[in-house]
Design a protein around this motif. Structure first.
Motif, short mmCIF file in Angstrom:
data_model
loop_
_atom_site.label_atom_id
_atom_site.label_comp_id
_atom_site.label_asym_id
_atom_site.label_seq_id
_atom_site.Cartn_x
_atom_site.Cartn_y
_atom_site.Cartn_z
N THR A 153 2.25 -23.97 3.20
CA THR A 153 2.31 -22.79 2.34
C THR A 153 2.88 -21.63 3.15
N LEU A 154 3.10 -20.51 2.48
CA LEU A 154 3.60 -19.33 3.17
C LEU A 154 2.70 -18.95 4.33
N ASN B 97 11.73 -19.15 -2.05
CA ASN B 97 10.53 -19.14 -2.88
C ASN B 97 10.15 -20.54 -3.31
N HIS C 82 11.98 -10.65 -3.07
CA HIS C 82 11.20 -11.67 -3.79
C HIS C 82 10.79 -11.23 -5.20
N HIS D 17 5.99 -12.36 -8.54
CA HIS D 17 4.82 -12.25 -9.41
C HIS D 17 4.72 -10.84 -9.97
N ALA E 57 6.25 -20.55 -3.65
CA ALA E 57 5.76 -19.23 -4.06
C ALA E 57 5.94 -18.97 -5.55
N GLU F 232 5.46 -11.52 -3.47
CA GLU F 232 6.01 -12.85 -3.17
C GLU F 232 5.06 -13.96 -3.62
N THR F 233 3.76 -13.73 -3.53
CA THR F 233 2.79 -14.78 -3.86
C THR F 233 1.74 -14.27 -4.83
N SER F 234 1.08 -15.19 -5.52
CA SER F 234 -0.01 -14.81 -6.42
C SER F 234 -1.20 -14.27 -5.63
N GLU F 235 -1.39 -14.79 -4.40
CA GLU F 235 -2.48 -14.30 -3.57
C GLU F 235 -2.30 -12.82 -3.24
N GLU F 236 -1.07 -12.41 -3.06
CA GLU F 236 -0.81 -10.99 -2.80
C GLU F 236 -1.21 -10.12 -3.99
N VAL G 26 1.16 -11.21 3.50
CA VAL G 26 2.46 -11.89 3.55
C VAL G 26 3.26 -11.31 4.68
#
Length: 483
Positions: A90-91, A303, A277, A280, A308, A243-247, A482
């Motif tokens: 993963t990232l 991505n 990016h 999201h 991502a 860039e990511t859903s976690e962000e 990130v």
């Protein structure tokens, strides 16, 4: 080709090819000509070369597609010598694997990495490239100057950014402490970079931007101070975002805001800003980017490589957001081809939204004019029009891979990458018949391999194969930070 291209001082005409100008009307000439005089385009049209240009040195490009040079709006050139690491991670796994390796960078290694990355970009039709360099190890030397020298050697128009990180792992950030800098040092180095390198004049080959790495490897103080400094000097601003859903989850949890709302609260959303990016985004975020004139660098291959997600390119464009394409880091996109970004942007948009989600000419537009708009250079590059700079790509389509494709633009975007017959940057030949003229490819490949092994050795890592980071729960970060 009937004659080699001469120096920019001589008027030169590319004749007999299919010309896709990518101007506002998307004018195309089935059999056209492009005339350049020095560093500028002086004529573009259909049919035989007009008599008024009879004194031009003629280059026959029959069987080719002529397009504007491609524009790369996001990259990390230093990563060229760390490709193939954490390939299934993963990232966050990828970052945790590579940050300690990048801590060993110095100016010599960066020169080699940037030269290799830029030469390869040129072979994919790229005439203008950005770079987001944000890793400055202590005692590493002048890494920004190293990549600028590499771009000058290869011959590309260059928009490097002076990146930065000031939130190390001991302060709750993601990067190791030995690759972060303190706020005052970053601002001093950023100002020096602008004063030393930035050229705002028409036709500039070198423009600097400021680029704190991300909302989760820098402090709010750095984001705010960088914006103030950039605007004092009239240079652009750049960072990673959404860039990511976690962000997205992290921003909502810690700031009570989406990533776009957080940057907006710090005064970032303006026409002088572009985000890398922007995968999201909710509808409100897209609307806010459009309302403020903020741009996006869409990086579909990276991505996808890191899982991502797929940016909402169609929705962004429909809202009026300028969208360019970016290769992103060579360590998260080992192909590092700007042509491939146009290809993947089209396919991924259709996979997400159906066959009408993005047209072949939309993809070419993002790779050319879209990128020029992102960088604020739309009046100079991105289309083949009289008065614009002589940044031109010539793609050969009369070989087995493309000769029977009915639409030349579709042949370029949907087919395999065609041979690059000619690449002109500012009127100068950079690539001819798939060969980068400014470097010795075999010698450079050997230098890249040596540099890659040296950097891995400094990190105490294997040089022949770097396995993916094990996916163990204890190795995963607890936040959505990130790069």
């Amino acid at each position: 080709m009937s004659s080699p291209l001469t120096t920019p001082a001589v008027r030169t005409a590319l004749t007999g090819g299919y010309v896709a100008t990518n101007d506002d009307l998307r004018t195309e000439h089935t059999r056209g000509y492009v005339v350049l005089d020095g560093h500028q385009l002086v004529a573009v049209g259909s049919g035989p070369l007009p008599a008024e240009h009879a004194d031009a040195a003629v280059v026959d490009v029959s069987g080719c597609l002529v397009t504007p040079g491609l524009v790369n709006t996001h990259h990390h050139l230093f990563q060229w010598i760390t490709r193939g690491w954490a390939v299934d991670g993963t990232l966050f796994e990828w970052l945790r694997t590579l940050y300690p390796v990048w801590a060993g960078l110095d100016a010599d290694l960066t020169t080699t990495a940037a030269t290799g990355a830029l030469a390869w970009l040129a072979r994919s039709g790229c005439t203008t490239s950005t770079d987001h360099h944000y890793v400055f190890p202590r005692h590493g030397g002048d890494l920004l100057g190293a990549e600028i020298a590499a771009a000058r050697q290869v011959g590309l128009r260059f928009h490097p950014t002076r990146g930065s990180m000031d939130l190390g792992v001991s302060a709750g950030g993601l990067p190791p402490d030995d690759v972060v800098e303190d706020l005052d040092a970053i601002l001093a180095a950023s100002e020096a970079a602008i004063q030393t390198h930035h050229d705002p004049s028409p036709g500039s080959m070198l423009q600097i931007a400021l680029a704190p790495c991300s909302p989760f490897s820098v402090t709010a103080e750095l984001l705010t101070a960088s914006a103030e400094l950039a605007r004092r000097y009239g240079v652009r601003l750049h960072t990673h975002l959404a860039e990511t859903s976690e962000e997205d989850d992290f921003c909502r949890d810690h700031f009570g805001r989406t990533p776009v709302e957080y940057l907006d609260s710090l005064g970032w959303l303006r026409p002088d800003v572009w985000f890398a990016h922007a995968v999201h985004l909710d509808d409100a975020s897209i609307a806010r980017l459009a309302a403020t004139g903020t741009s996006v660098a869409h990086c579909p291959s990276s991505n996808a490589r890191l899982g991502a997600g797929i940016a909402r390119a169609r929705d962004l464009r429909d809202a009026g957001v300028a969208v360019g394409l970016g290769v992103d880091g060579a360590a998260s996109n080992e192909a590092s081809s700007l042509w491939a970004e146009a290809h993947h942007a089209l396919l991924f948009a259709r996979a997400r939204g159906g066959p009408q989600a993005l047209g072949v000419r939309d993809a070419l537009d993002m790779a050319t004019t879209g990128g020029a708009r992102v960088l604020g250079r739309q009046d100079e590059i991105g289309s083949l029009e009289v008065g614009k700079l002589a940044d031109v790509a010539v793609w050969r389509l009369d070989g087995l891979g493309h000769v029977d494709v009915a639409d030349p633009v579709a042949a370029l975007v949907l087919g395999a990458q065609p041979p690059l017959e000619l690449l002109l940057v500012n009127g100068q030949r950079v690539v001819e018949r798939d060969v980068v003229l400014s470097v010795d490819a075999e010698e450079l490949a050997a230098d890249v391999l040596t540099a890659s092994r040296e950097l891995a050795s400094r990190a105490g890592r294997a040089t022949s194969f770097a396995p993916s980071t094990p996916r163990q729960a204890q190795d995963r970060p607890t936040s959505g930070r990130v790069a």
